[in-house]
Design a protein around this motif. Structure first.
Motif, mmCIF file in Angstrom:
data_model
loop_
_atom_site.group_PDB
_atom_site.id
_atom_site.type_symbol
_atom_site.label_atom_id
_atom_site.label_comp_id
_atom_site.label_asym_id
_atom_site.label_seq_id
_atom_site.Cartn_x
_atom_site.Cartn_y
_atom_site.Cartn_z
ATOM 1 N N ILE A 77 0.882 -1.352 -0.174
ATOM 2 C CA ILE A 77 -0.080 0.128 0.006
ATOM 3 C C ILE A 77 0.865 1.318 -0.156
ATOM 4 C CG2 ILE A 77 -1.817 1.228 1.192
ATOM 5 C CD1 ILE A 77 -2.658 -1.203 2.474
ATOM 6 N N ASP A 79 2.273 4.813 0.662
ATOM 7 C CA ASP A 79 2.272 5.765 1.780
ATOM 8 C C ASP A 79 1.243 7.029 1.709
ATOM 9 O OD1 ASP A 79 4.425 4.510 2.758
ATOM 10 O OD2 ASP A 79 5.954 5.998 2.196
ATOM 11 N N HIS A 80 0.975 7.583 0.505
ATOM 12 C CA HIS A 80 -0.144 8.299 0.284
ATOM 13 C C HIS A 80 -1.578 7.928 0.449
ATOM 14 C CE1 HIS A 80 -0.443 7.045 -3.805
ATOM 15 N NE2 HIS A 80 -1.422 7.502 -3.565
ATOM 16 N N THR A 82 -1.947 5.413 2.586
ATOM 17 C CA THR A 82 -2.106 5.067 4.084
ATOM 18 C C THR A 82 -2.443 6.302 4.787
ATOM 19 O OG1 THR A 82 -0.435 3.232 3.935
ATOM 20 C CG2 THR A 82 -0.810 4.468 6.233
ATOM 21 N N GLN A 83 -1.506 7.631 4.249
ATOM 22 C CA GLN A 83 -1.904 8.759 4.885
ATOM 23 C C GLN A 83 -3.485 9.190 4.779
ATOM 24 O OE1 GLN A 83 0.772 11.723 3.369
ATOM 25 N NE2 GLN A 83 -0.389 13.544 4.386
ATOM 26 N N ARG A 85 -5.983 7.525 4.554
ATOM 27 C CA ARG A 85 -6.851 6.517 5.430
ATOM 28 C C ARG A 85 -6.635 7.380 6.791
ATOM 29 N NH1 ARG A 85 -5.816 0.282 3.660
ATOM 30 N NH2 ARG A 85 -6.768 0.259 1.658
ATOM 31 N N ASP A 86 -5.477 7.667 7.125
ATOM 32 C CA ASP A 86 -5.377 8.355 8.658
ATOM 33 C C ASP A 86 -6.330 9.765 8.597
ATOM 34 O OD1 ASP A 86 -3.930 6.240 9.663
ATOM 35 O OD2 ASP A 86 -1.856 7.315 9.133
#
Length: 337
Positions: A77, A79-80, A82-83, A85-86
Protein backbone atom coordinates in the motif's frame (compact mmCIF):
# COMPACT_ATOMS: atom_id res chain seq x y z
CA UNK A 1 -2.73 -3.03 -8.00
CA UNK A 2 -5.07 -0.16 -8.84
CA UNK A 3 -5.99 2.89 -6.75
CA UNK A 4 -9.52 4.19 -7.10
CA UNK A 5 -10.99 7.40 -5.74
CA UNK A 6 -14.42 8.31 -4.40
CA UNK A 7 -15.75 11.15 -2.31
CA UNK A 8 -16.37 10.38 1.35
CA UNK A 9 -20.05 10.47 2.30
CA UNK A 10 -21.38 13.95 2.96
CA UNK A 11 -24.39 12.93 5.09
CA UNK A 12 -24.40 10.81 8.24
CA UNK A 13 -27.20 9.88 10.61
CA UNK A 14 -26.69 9.19 14.32
CA UNK A 15 -28.97 8.08 17.13
CA UNK A 16 -27.83 9.85 20.33
CA UNK A 17 -30.78 8.93 22.57
CA UNK A 18 -32.60 5.69 23.31
CA UNK A 19 -35.68 7.13 25.06
CA UNK A 20 -36.91 10.44 23.65
CA UNK A 21 -38.96 10.99 20.50
CA UNK A 22 -40.21 14.15 18.83
CA UNK A 23 -43.73 13.25 17.82
CA UNK A 24 -47.03 12.74 19.58
CA UNK A 25 -48.76 11.43 16.47
CA UNK A 26 -49.48 7.72 16.65
CA UNK A 27 -48.08 5.80 13.74
CA UNK A 28 -45.93 8.64 12.39
CA UNK A 29 -43.00 7.44 10.28
CA UNK A 30 -39.92 7.41 12.52
CA UNK A 31 -37.70 9.32 10.11
CA UNK A 32 -40.07 12.17 9.35
CA UNK A 33 -38.19 15.44 9.79
CA UNK A 34 -39.30 17.27 12.94
CA UNK A 35 -36.88 20.24 12.89
CA UNK A 36 -34.06 21.55 10.72
CA UNK A 37 -31.40 24.19 11.22
CA UNK A 38 -27.92 25.15 10.12
CA UNK A 39 -24.97 25.32 12.47
CA UNK A 40 -22.53 28.02 11.31
CA UNK A 41 -20.71 26.95 8.15
CA UNK A 42 -20.36 23.38 9.37
CA UNK A 43 -23.56 21.42 8.69
CA UNK A 44 -27.27 21.34 8.09
CA UNK A 45 -28.96 19.49 10.95
CA UNK A 46 -32.14 17.44 10.52
CA UNK A 47 -33.86 16.13 13.65
CA UNK A 48 -36.27 13.26 13.01
CA UNK A 49 -39.36 12.06 14.86
CA UNK A 50 -37.50 9.08 16.30
CA UNK A 51 -34.77 11.34 17.68
CA UNK A 52 -32.13 10.35 15.14
CA UNK A 53 -30.14 13.30 13.82
CA UNK A 54 -29.01 13.71 10.24
CA UNK A 55 -25.97 15.86 9.56
CA UNK A 56 -25.22 17.17 6.08
CA UNK A 57 -21.68 18.57 6.11
CA UNK A 58 -21.33 21.71 4.05
CA UNK A 59 -18.92 22.19 1.18
CA UNK A 60 -15.99 24.43 2.15
CA UNK A 61 -16.84 23.92 5.84
CA UNK A 62 -14.43 22.55 8.45
CA UNK A 63 -15.93 19.05 8.15
CA UNK A 64 -16.39 18.90 4.39
CA UNK A 65 -15.89 15.60 2.57
CA UNK A 66 -12.52 14.65 1.09
CA UNK A 67 -11.51 12.06 -1.47
CA UNK A 68 -11.27 8.50 -0.22
CA UNK A 69 -8.67 6.21 -1.84
CA UNK A 70 -9.28 2.49 -2.22
CA UNK A 71 -6.95 -0.32 -3.27
CA UNK A 72 -7.95 -2.94 -5.85
CA UNK A 73 -5.61 -5.91 -6.12
CA UNK A 74 -2.54 -7.06 -4.20
CA UNK A 75 0.65 -5.22 -3.45
CA UNK A 76 2.27 -2.87 -0.99
CA UNK A 77 0.00 0.00 0.00
CA UNK A 78 1.57 3.32 -1.04
CA UNK A 79 2.32 5.84 1.69
CA UNK A 80 -0.09 8.44 0.30
CA UNK A 81 -2.95 5.93 0.52
CA UNK A 82 -2.08 5.11 4.14
CA UNK A 83 -1.89 8.82 4.91
CA UNK A 84 -5.29 9.43 3.35
CA UNK A 85 -6.80 6.62 5.43
CA UNK A 86 -5.45 8.28 8.56
CA UNK A 87 -6.93 11.57 7.38
CA UNK A 88 -10.31 9.91 6.83
CA UNK A 89 -10.27 8.46 10.35
CA UNK A 90 -9.33 11.85 11.79
CA UNK A 91 -12.10 13.58 9.84
CA UNK A 92 -14.72 11.05 10.88
CA UNK A 93 -13.58 11.46 14.48
CA UNK A 94 -14.08 15.23 14.26
CA UNK A 95 -17.47 14.70 12.65
CA UNK A 96 -18.60 12.41 15.44
CA UNK A 97 -17.34 14.83 18.08
CA UNK A 98 -19.47 17.46 16.35
CA UNK A 99 -22.45 15.07 16.24
CA UNK A 100 -22.11 14.44 19.97
CA UNK A 101 -21.91 18.20 20.55
CA UNK A 102 -25.19 18.72 18.67
CA UNK A 103 -26.78 15.97 20.76
CA UNK A 104 -25.35 17.50 23.94
CA UNK A 105 -26.72 20.94 23.12
CA UNK A 106 -30.17 19.72 22.09
CA UNK A 107 -30.72 17.26 24.92
CA UNK A 108 -28.99 19.43 27.54
CA UNK A 109 -31.37 22.26 26.73
CA UNK A 110 -34.35 19.88 26.73
CA UNK A 111 -33.31 18.55 30.15
CA UNK A 112 -33.09 22.10 31.52
CA UNK A 113 -36.48 23.04 30.09
CA UNK A 114 -38.12 19.92 31.49
CA UNK A 115 -36.21 20.02 34.79
CA UNK A 116 -35.05 16.44 34.37
CA UNK A 117 -31.77 14.59 34.15
CA UNK A 118 -30.61 13.11 30.86
CA UNK A 119 -32.61 10.06 29.84
CA UNK A 120 -31.35 7.44 27.42
CA UNK A 121 -28.29 9.41 26.29
CA UNK A 122 -25.97 7.55 23.91
CA UNK A 123 -22.44 8.50 22.90
CA UNK A 124 -22.12 7.92 19.16
CA UNK A 125 -19.02 6.10 17.91
CA UNK A 126 -17.56 5.52 14.46
CA UNK A 127 -19.34 2.17 14.27
CA UNK A 128 -22.74 3.76 14.91
CA UNK A 129 -23.11 6.24 12.06
CA UNK A 130 -25.31 5.50 9.06
CA UNK A 131 -25.75 7.10 5.64
CA UNK A 132 -29.02 8.70 4.60
CA UNK A 133 -30.73 10.64 1.82
CA UNK A 134 -33.41 13.25 2.23
CA UNK A 135 -36.61 12.43 0.37
CA UNK A 136 -39.22 15.11 0.82
CA UNK A 137 -40.08 15.54 4.47
CA UNK A 138 -38.34 12.35 5.61
CA UNK A 139 -34.94 10.66 5.59
CA UNK A 140 -34.23 7.39 3.81
CA UNK A 141 -31.61 5.46 5.78
CA UNK A 142 -29.21 2.97 4.22
CA UNK A 143 -30.01 -0.71 4.71
CA UNK A 144 -26.93 -2.51 6.01
CA UNK A 145 -26.28 -5.19 8.65
CA UNK A 146 -25.60 -2.32 11.08
CA UNK A 147 -28.83 -0.42 10.48
CA UNK A 148 -31.09 -2.63 12.56
CA UNK A 149 -28.50 -2.92 15.33
CA UNK A 150 -28.30 0.87 15.64
CA UNK A 151 -31.94 1.79 15.03
CA UNK A 152 -33.98 -1.36 15.63
CA UNK A 153 -34.55 -1.12 19.40
CA UNK A 154 -35.63 2.54 19.19
CA UNK A 155 -37.94 1.87 16.24
CA UNK A 156 -39.57 -0.93 18.22
CA UNK A 157 -39.89 1.22 21.33
CA UNK A 158 -41.49 4.04 19.34
CA UNK A 159 -43.94 1.66 17.65
CA UNK A 160 -44.91 0.15 21.01
CA UNK A 161 -45.42 3.55 22.63
CA UNK A 162 -42.61 3.01 25.14
CA UNK A 163 -40.64 6.12 24.17
CA UNK A 164 -41.08 9.45 25.95
CA UNK A 165 -42.38 12.31 23.81
CA UNK A 166 -40.79 15.75 23.85
CA UNK A 167 -43.32 18.52 23.07
CA UNK A 168 -42.83 20.37 19.82
CA UNK A 169 -42.39 23.72 21.58
CA UNK A 170 -39.56 22.25 23.66
CA UNK A 171 -37.81 20.94 20.55
CA UNK A 172 -38.13 24.34 18.88
CA UNK A 173 -36.54 26.01 21.91
CA UNK A 174 -33.72 23.44 21.91
CA UNK A 175 -33.17 23.97 18.19
CA UNK A 176 -33.01 27.74 18.63
CA UNK A 177 -30.59 27.37 21.53
CA UNK A 178 -28.30 25.01 19.62
CA UNK A 179 -28.23 27.10 16.47
CA UNK A 180 -27.38 30.24 18.47
CA UNK A 181 -24.40 28.52 20.09
CA UNK A 182 -22.38 29.12 16.94
CA UNK A 183 -22.30 32.84 17.71
CA UNK A 184 -21.48 32.27 21.37
CA UNK A 185 -18.69 29.84 20.48
CA UNK A 186 -17.09 32.54 18.31
CA UNK A 187 -17.13 34.96 21.25
CA UNK A 188 -15.25 32.72 23.67
CA UNK A 189 -11.51 33.25 23.72
CA UNK A 190 -10.16 30.35 25.79
CA UNK A 191 -12.30 27.25 25.35
CA UNK A 192 -13.77 25.39 22.41
CA UNK A 193 -17.46 25.43 23.28
CA UNK A 194 -18.34 22.49 21.05
CA UNK A 195 -15.64 20.25 22.52
CA UNK A 196 -16.49 21.19 26.10
CA UNK A 197 -20.18 20.41 25.59
CA UNK A 198 -19.41 17.08 23.90
CA UNK A 199 -17.09 16.13 26.78
CA UNK A 200 -19.71 17.20 29.33
CA UNK A 201 -22.22 14.96 27.52
CA UNK A 202 -19.81 12.01 27.52
CA UNK A 203 -19.15 12.52 31.23
CA UNK A 204 -22.89 12.35 31.98
CA UNK A 205 -23.18 9.10 30.04
CA UNK A 206 -20.21 7.64 31.92
CA UNK A 207 -21.73 8.69 35.25
CA UNK A 208 -25.01 7.00 34.31
CA UNK A 209 -23.02 3.82 33.52
CA UNK A 210 -21.27 4.18 36.92
CA UNK A 211 -17.82 4.80 35.43
CA UNK A 212 -17.29 7.43 38.09
CA UNK A 213 -13.52 8.05 37.74
CA UNK A 214 -13.77 8.54 33.97
CA UNK A 215 -16.82 10.77 34.30
CA UNK A 216 -15.15 12.80 37.04
CA UNK A 217 -11.89 13.28 35.12
CA UNK A 218 -13.65 14.47 31.97
CA UNK A 219 -16.03 16.82 33.77
CA UNK A 220 -13.23 18.29 35.85
CA UNK A 221 -11.33 19.13 32.67
CA UNK A 222 -14.44 20.94 31.42
CA UNK A 223 -14.88 22.75 34.74
CA UNK A 224 -11.26 23.94 34.80
CA UNK A 225 -11.52 25.26 31.24
CA UNK A 226 -14.81 27.05 31.96
CA UNK A 227 -13.38 28.72 35.07
CA UNK A 228 -10.57 30.21 32.98
CA UNK A 229 -13.05 31.27 30.30
CA UNK A 230 -15.12 33.15 32.89
CA UNK A 231 -12.13 35.38 33.66
CA UNK A 232 -11.59 36.13 29.97
CA UNK A 233 -15.28 36.60 29.20
CA UNK A 234 -15.73 39.09 32.03
CA UNK A 235 -12.73 41.15 30.90
CA UNK A 236 -10.66 40.29 33.96
CA UNK A 237 -7.43 39.44 32.12
CA UNK A 238 -5.06 41.75 30.29
CA UNK A 239 -7.40 44.70 30.01
CA UNK A 240 -9.63 43.13 27.37
CA UNK A 241 -13.24 44.38 27.48
CA UNK A 242 -15.91 42.04 28.84
CA UNK A 243 -18.10 40.19 26.36
CA UNK A 244 -21.61 41.50 25.79
CA UNK A 245 -23.16 38.53 27.58
CA UNK A 246 -20.96 38.87 30.69
CA UNK A 247 -23.34 41.04 32.69
CA UNK A 248 -23.35 39.61 36.21
CA UNK A 249 -22.26 42.19 38.82
CA UNK A 250 -18.94 41.57 40.59
CA UNK A 251 -16.09 43.33 42.36
CA UNK A 252 -13.09 41.55 40.83
CA UNK A 253 -10.08 43.60 39.80
CA UNK A 254 -8.53 43.20 36.36
CA UNK A 255 -5.35 41.11 36.33
CA UNK A 256 -2.39 41.40 34.01
CA UNK A 257 -1.71 38.42 31.76
CA UNK A 258 1.37 37.59 33.83
CA UNK A 259 -0.50 37.75 37.14
CA UNK A 260 -3.34 35.60 35.79
CA UNK A 261 -0.95 32.98 34.43
CA UNK A 262 0.59 32.64 37.90
CA UNK A 263 -2.80 32.07 39.51
CA UNK A 264 -3.58 28.40 40.14
CA UNK A 265 -7.06 26.92 40.06
CA UNK A 266 -7.55 27.23 43.82
CA UNK A 267 -6.72 30.93 43.58
CA UNK A 268 -9.03 31.44 40.62
CA UNK A 269 -11.93 29.87 42.49
CA UNK A 270 -11.28 31.95 45.60
CA UNK A 271 -11.09 35.13 43.51
CA UNK A 272 -14.38 34.37 41.74
CA UNK A 273 -16.06 33.70 45.08
CA UNK A 274 -14.62 36.77 46.82
CA UNK A 275 -15.59 38.93 43.83
CA UNK A 276 -19.16 37.67 43.84
CA UNK A 277 -19.21 35.89 40.49
CA UNK A 278 -19.74 32.45 42.01
CA UNK A 279 -21.43 31.48 45.26
CA UNK A 280 -19.59 30.13 48.30
CA UNK A 281 -21.40 26.83 47.76
CA UNK A 282 -20.17 26.49 44.18
CA UNK A 283 -16.64 27.44 45.24
CA UNK A 284 -16.70 24.80 47.99
CA UNK A 285 -17.85 22.09 45.58
CA UNK A 286 -15.18 22.97 43.03
CA UNK A 287 -12.42 23.19 45.65
CA UNK A 288 -13.42 19.73 46.90
CA UNK A 289 -13.45 18.42 43.33
CA UNK A 290 -9.99 19.91 42.79
CA UNK A 291 -8.61 17.97 45.76
CA UNK A 292 -10.34 14.79 44.59
CA UNK A 293 -8.98 15.28 41.06
CA UNK A 294 -5.43 15.57 42.44
CA UNK A 295 -5.90 12.36 44.44
CA UNK A 296 -7.31 10.59 41.38
CA UNK A 297 -4.67 11.73 38.91
CA UNK A 298 -1.58 11.67 41.12
CA UNK A 299 -2.42 8.92 43.58
CA UNK A 300 -4.87 6.77 41.61
CA UNK A 301 -7.31 7.10 44.50
CA UNK A 302 -10.81 6.23 43.29
CA UNK A 303 -13.83 8.47 43.20
CA UNK A 304 -17.40 7.23 43.52
CA UNK A 305 -20.67 8.15 41.84
CA UNK A 306 -21.36 10.29 44.89
CA UNK A 307 -18.36 12.36 43.77
CA UNK A 308 -18.95 12.43 40.01
CA UNK A 309 -22.62 13.32 40.55
CA UNK A 310 -22.09 16.64 42.36
CA UNK A 311 -19.43 17.65 39.84
CA UNK A 312 -22.09 17.46 37.12
CA UNK A 313 -24.11 20.17 38.84
CA UNK A 314 -21.01 22.29 39.42
CA UNK A 315 -20.28 22.23 35.68
CA UNK A 316 -23.91 23.17 35.04
CA UNK A 317 -23.51 26.19 37.31
CA UNK A 318 -20.35 27.27 35.47
CA UNK A 319 -22.13 27.06 32.09
CA UNK A 320 -24.71 29.48 33.49
CA UNK A 321 -22.02 32.18 33.58
CA UNK A 322 -21.38 31.82 29.85
CA UNK A 323 -24.76 30.99 28.33
CA UNK A 324 -27.99 32.96 28.07
CA UNK A 325 -30.39 30.08 28.76
CA UNK A 326 -30.56 27.24 31.30
CA UNK A 327 -28.58 24.21 30.13
CA UNK A 328 -27.52 21.08 31.99
CA UNK A 329 -26.02 17.72 31.27
CA UNK A 330 -26.63 15.73 34.42
CA UNK A 331 -27.53 12.06 34.67
CA UNK A 332 -28.58 9.73 37.41
CA UNK A 333 -27.67 6.10 38.01
CA UNK A 334 -29.47 2.97 39.15
CA UNK A 335 -28.56 0.38 41.76
CA UNK A 336 -30.08 -2.51 43.67
CA UNK A 337 -30.52 -2.23 47.42
Amino acid sequence: MQITSRTLVQRILVLPNADLVFTDTAGQAPFTIAETFRYADTANILVTAIGAIGLEFLDSGPLQSIEQLDIVGAGAIPDHVTQRRDEIVALQGRRLLFANFIAAALFGRIAALQHTSLSGALNVGMNDMLVYEQRGDALAVERTPYTNRVLGPKVAAMAAGRARTVPGTTLVAARQFTSALASRAAELSHVNLETCMAMNYQAAILHNAQHAPASFAINFSVAEALVTEVFHAYGLVGGQPPKSFATRPHSLAVLSNNAFNKLNLAGKLTALKDGGLISSYLEQRLQLARAQRNDLMHGALPVAVTDSGPLQTAVRDLWALLLDDPFELTAGYTMRW
